[in-house]
Design a protein around this motif. Structure first.
Motif, PDB file in Angstrom:
ATOM      1  N   PHE A 104      37.672   4.722  -6.123  1.00  0.00           N
ATOM      2  CA  PHE A 104      36.805   3.569  -6.313  1.00  0.00           C
ATOM      3  C   PHE A 104      35.368   3.965  -5.982  1.00  0.00           C
ATOM      4  O   PHE A 104      35.112   4.632  -4.974  1.00  0.00           O
ATOM      5  CB  PHE A 104      37.241   2.394  -5.439  1.00  0.00           C
ATOM      6  CG  PHE A 104      38.465   1.698  -5.950  1.00  0.00           C
ATOM      7  CD1 PHE A 104      38.351   0.729  -6.942  1.00  0.00           C
ATOM      8  CD2 PHE A 104      39.721   2.024  -5.463  1.00  0.00           C
ATOM      9  CE1 PHE A 104      39.481   0.084  -7.424  1.00  0.00           C
ATOM     10  CE2 PHE A 104      40.858   1.387  -5.945  1.00  0.00           C
ATOM     11  CZ  PHE A 104      40.741   0.416  -6.934  1.00  0.00           C
ATOM     12  N   PHE A 106      31.195   2.686  -5.754  1.00  0.00           N
ATOM     13  CA  PHE A 106      30.148   1.664  -5.746  1.00  0.00           C
ATOM     14  C   PHE A 106      28.807   2.357  -5.881  1.00  0.00           C
ATOM     15  O   PHE A 106      28.542   3.361  -5.220  1.00  0.00           O
ATOM     16  CB  PHE A 106      30.183   0.847  -4.452  1.00  0.00           C
ATOM     17  CG  PHE A 106      29.061  -0.139  -4.348  1.00  0.00           C
ATOM     18  CD1 PHE A 106      29.095  -1.314  -5.081  1.00  0.00           C
ATOM     19  CD2 PHE A 106      27.971   0.122  -3.542  1.00  0.00           C
ATOM     20  CE1 PHE A 106      28.054  -2.233  -5.005  1.00  0.00           C
ATOM     21  CE2 PHE A 106      26.928  -0.782  -3.457  1.00  0.00           C
ATOM     22  CZ  PHE A 106      26.965  -1.965  -4.186  1.00  0.00           C
ATOM     23  N   SER A 132      26.869  -1.429  -9.672  1.00  0.00           N
ATOM     24  CA  SER A 132      28.104  -1.257 -10.448  1.00  0.00           C
ATOM     25  C   SER A 132      29.261  -0.934  -9.509  1.00  0.00           C
ATOM     26  O   SER A 132      29.073  -0.410  -8.411  1.00  0.00           O
ATOM     27  CB  SER A 132      27.946  -0.146 -11.488  1.00  0.00           C
ATOM     28  OG  SER A 132      27.806   1.108 -10.863  1.00  0.00           O
ATOM     29  N   PHE A 133      30.447  -1.261  -9.987  1.00  0.00           N
ATOM     30  CA  PHE A 133      31.680  -0.989  -9.252  1.00  0.00           C
ATOM     31  C   PHE A 133      32.671  -0.426 -10.261  1.00  0.00           C
ATOM     32  O   PHE A 133      32.876  -0.994 -11.334  1.00  0.00           O
ATOM     33  CB  PHE A 133      32.222  -2.282  -8.628  1.00  0.00           C
ATOM     34  CG  PHE A 133      33.483  -2.101  -7.860  1.00  0.00           C
ATOM     35  CD1 PHE A 133      33.463  -1.535  -6.594  1.00  0.00           C
ATOM     36  CD2 PHE A 133      34.704  -2.475  -8.397  1.00  0.00           C
ATOM     37  CE1 PHE A 133      34.634  -1.358  -5.875  1.00  0.00           C
ATOM     38  CE2 PHE A 133      35.879  -2.306  -7.695  1.00  0.00           C
ATOM     39  CZ  PHE A 133      35.841  -1.742  -6.422  1.00  0.00           C
ATOM     40  N   LYS A 146      33.978   1.142 -15.424  1.00  0.00           N
ATOM     41  CA  LYS A 146      32.967   0.606 -14.513  1.00  0.00           C
ATOM     42  C   LYS A 146      32.456  -0.741 -15.008  1.00  0.00           C
ATOM     43  O   LYS A 146      32.237  -0.945 -16.202  1.00  0.00           O
ATOM     44  CB  LYS A 146      31.819   1.617 -14.437  1.00  0.00           C
ATOM     45  CG  LYS A 146      30.699   1.260 -13.524  1.00  0.00           C
ATOM     46  CD  LYS A 146      29.763   2.433 -13.260  1.00  0.00           C
ATOM     47  CE  LYS A 146      29.210   3.063 -14.515  1.00  0.00           C
ATOM     48  NZ  LYS A 146      28.239   4.130 -14.236  1.00  0.00           N
TER      49      LYS A 146
END
Length: 194
Positions: A104, A106, A132-133, A146
């Motif tokens: 994950f 960030f 954005s993640f 994303k």
């Protein structure tokens, strides 16, 4: 018409925070000839800029960049003193990326813009924030899906100054405001070491 410019950059490591520091200096000068009512004139534009960038790769999972640039412009007209003008722009920005758990990621970028010395109503400052993640997946984490937002605070502007031999103008263009994006990225890494 005459134009000359010079730039200088110096970079060195800053071991305390596992970073590199770069100092950037710019100086430019131009002379633009013109004629008004049969009389010749020149518009001289001097520009000085100083910037600093701190870039880091703390680890494979985290990195950041901080930067600041100050630019000062001096405009002198040899015939019409009403066209003389000094103005400056500042830009400060930061970027941070963190891969924190099982692929994950960030990421965020913030940039502050300041314009001063322009025409009435054009001296402005604003902050542009993107974030954005995402999630890395597939073999060797080559794929990334994303979700991001551009201009999260909905403050984006487009300001510029055009200098000619007989006038200068400040332009405020219409730009795209806040929007959201979903992106998929696949890294092609097919290079084999001998």
């Amino acid at each position: 018409y005459r134009s000359a410019s010079m730039s200088f950059s110096l970079g060195f490591p800053f071991y305390l925070i596992k970073s590199n520091i770069n100092l950037n200096t710019y100086a430019g000068y131009s002379t633009l000839p013109g004629m008004t009512n049969g009389r010749s004139m020149f518009t001289n534009n001097s520009a000085l800029s100083q910037g600093i960038v701190i870039g880091s790769n703390i680890s494979e999972k985290m990195d950041f960049t901080l930067s600041y640039t100050f630019r000062y412009n001096i405009i002198k007209n040899t015939l019409q003193s009403s066209l003389n003008n000094n103005y400056y722009t500042q830009q400060a920005s930061g970027r941070w990326t963190w891969e924190f758990w099982k692929g994950f990621v960030f990421s965020t970028t913030g940039t502050y813009y300041n314009y001063s010395g322009l025409s009435d109503g054009y001296d402005q400052n604003y902050f542009l924030l993107n974030a954005s993640f995402g999630k890395k997946f597939l073999k060797d984490n080559r794929g990334e899906l994303k979700f991001g937002v551009v201009d999260a605070l909905n403050q984006n502007k487009s300001l510029s100054r055009n200098v000619t031999d007989s006038y200068y103008e400040d332009v405020n263009s219409l730009v795209l405001g806040r929007y959201y994006m979903v992106t998929f990225t696949y890294a092609i890494r097919n290079f084999k070491m001998k």
